[in-house]
Design a protein around this motif. Structure first.
Motif, short mmCIF file in Angstrom:
data_model
loop_
_atom_site.label_atom_id
_atom_site.label_comp_id
_atom_site.label_asym_id
_atom_site.label_seq_id
_atom_site.Cartn_x
_atom_site.Cartn_y
_atom_site.Cartn_z
N PRO A 287 20.50 -36.02 24.40
CA PRO A 287 20.39 -34.64 23.90
C PRO A 287 21.57 -33.75 24.28
O PRO A 287 21.78 -32.73 23.63
CB PRO A 287 19.09 -34.14 24.54
N TYR A 291 23.15 -31.18 21.63
CA TYR A 291 23.22 -29.75 21.98
C TYR A 291 24.65 -29.23 21.86
O TYR A 291 24.91 -28.20 21.24
CB TYR A 291 22.69 -29.59 23.41
N MET A 333 15.95 -31.31 27.95
CA MET A 333 16.40 -31.18 26.55
C MET A 333 15.71 -32.19 25.64
O MET A 333 15.42 -31.89 24.49
CB MET A 333 17.91 -31.40 26.47
N LEU A 337 14.21 -30.12 22.80
CA LEU A 337 14.91 -30.29 21.52
C LEU A 337 14.26 -31.34 20.65
O LEU A 337 14.23 -31.21 19.42
CB LEU A 337 16.38 -30.65 21.75
#
Ligand code: DI6
Ligand code: FE
Length: 407
Positions: A287, A291, A333, A337
């Motif tokens: 991630p 990101y 994350m 996410l």
């Protein structure tokens, strides 16, 4: 020195073993010997044979397997803060790469540094991981792109365990980018640099696995397959950066070689997921790169679950697409996410990270495995993914030894 027998008590253990959530044991006890974990279970069931081992009270804290970061590029020269600024004024990752920035600029910096420089720069990065309870770190080459510098990177990585209490596993990644001197001659690069460098590194015992970057800005599946054929001939396992920016069928190709892992995978389709499931290839979810690149295409988490593909989570710690030096942040994350569960995130940084590296002796708290643990100032394992920018590590226990008491 071998550690003595020990019995760790007064903890809640997320063993990550078995079929129950987190393999959680309330009021747990774990018996270790110089050979590793002998027994783990409820404090009310301690076998007589281990009851007399010296007791270590963990003060009611949370015990987990030590964390494993299974995908990093933490040996590299320089940094790419300038490129970060460029991307913030609108340039895409691919545009930066085509303009001679990107991976190739880290290659310049890495070629210029000595092996000692590379080691010195890597130490604070590995220290930050250790401070989060990490015991095992994978490190890739791939910023040399010539024989000498690829070897230099691997030698630097292999020196880290003599300087810090950590195990390092190395992946050979010369098929990471086409260097400027081979521009538009990727095939010649594979034949003249990548494969000879692999053979030389293997002779020196520097390679645990062979990796590649299968992408429009890097190598085609056919080119990677030639590197994998060379790996196979040397008896080395393979893994692949695949489907990060587009779908070229890299993960399925890697699966056809029985790859340990395919990594990134945002653009993977269901057929690719099925190919990975069939081969037992672990999906490494990264991630930090998603990101940093402000990607919007999500990796196929639902299909991975549906087809039983194990998911690992790693930092991808690198100077370009993921300058993220925290595995706990990667876990957070992965949840926020990608909607992975905190249990999946912890399995991703323990049991499945071990699997992505082909390591069967760690990643769970279970008899026969290594006595590598993290002790956390936390009550429940979901807390490890829930907070970010906060490090709840109390101490690590490595090979049965308490090695960095922090509080
Ligand atoms: N994919 C990545 O995210 C890293 N390598 C790769 O193949 C990025 C490496 C870099 O930008 O320096
Ligand atoms: Fe990577």
């Amino acid at each position: 020195m071998r550690h003595p027998n020990a019995l760790f008590l007064k903890c809640r253990a997320a063993t990550m073993a078995g079929d129950t959530p987190y393999g959680l044991i309330e009021d747990a006890a774990v018996a270790v010997t110089p050979d590793g974990i002998l027994w783990a279970g409820s404090a009310s069931d301690i076998p007589a044979a281990v009851a007399h081992y010296p007791h270590h009270d963990l003060g009611g804290r949370l015990l987990t397997p030590a964390l494993i970061d299974c995908h990093t590029h933490l040996v590299h020269g320089g940094n790419r803060a300038g490129e970060f600024e460029m991307r913030l004024t609108g340039a895409s990752y691919e545009e930066v790469a085509r303009a001679g920035g990107g991976i190739v600029s880290t290659v310049r910096a890495t070629r210029e540094e000595t092996e000692d420089d590379l080691v010195a720069a890597a130490l604070p990065r590995i220290d930050a991981l250790i401070a989060e309870g990490v015991s095992t770190v994978e490190v890739k080459s791939g910023y040399g792109l010539d024989i000498e510098t690829e070897l230099k990177m691997l030698r630097a990585a292999r020196r880290l365990p003599a300087l810090r209490p950590v195990e390092v596993v190395t992946s050979f990644l010369a098929a990471h980018a086409v260097p400027t001197e081979y521009k538009d001659r990727a095939d010649a690069y594979i034949d003249e640099v990548c494969i000879p460098a692999l053979k030389a590194a293997h002779v020196e015992g520097l390679v645990d696995a062979v990796d590649g970057f299968c992408e429009g800005i890097a190598f085609t599946p056919g080119q990677i397959a030639r590197v994998f054929d060379a790996a196979e001939a040397l008896g080395l396992p393979v893994k692949l950066h695949a489907e990060q920016l587009s779908n070229l069928g890299g993960a399925a190709m890697a699966a056809s070689y029985g790859a340990l892992s395919a990594d990134h995978l945002e653009y993977l389709d269901e057929a690719g997921v099925q190919a990975m499931a069939k081969a037992g290839t672990t999906a490494v979810i990264l991630p930090g790169a998603f990101y940093t690149l402000r990607e919007t295409q999500m990796p196929p988490i639902g299909p991975f679950r549906k087809h039983g593909v194990p998911m690992a989570v790693a930092t991808d710690l690198n100077p370009g697409s993921s300058p993220m030096n925290s595995l706990l942040l990667a876990m957070n994350m992965a949840c926020t996410l990608f909607r992975m569960t905190p249990e999946e995130a912890l399995a991703g940084a323990t049991r499945n990270a071990a699997r992505a590296l082909g390591l069967e002796d760690r990643g769970q708290i279970a008899p026969g495995l290594r006595a590598d643990f993290a002790v956390w100032n936390a009550e429940h394992p979901a807390e490890l993914s829930y907070r970010f920018g906060f490090n709840p590590l109390h101490q690590r226990i490595i090979g049965g030894w308490i090695d960095i008491p922090l509080a």
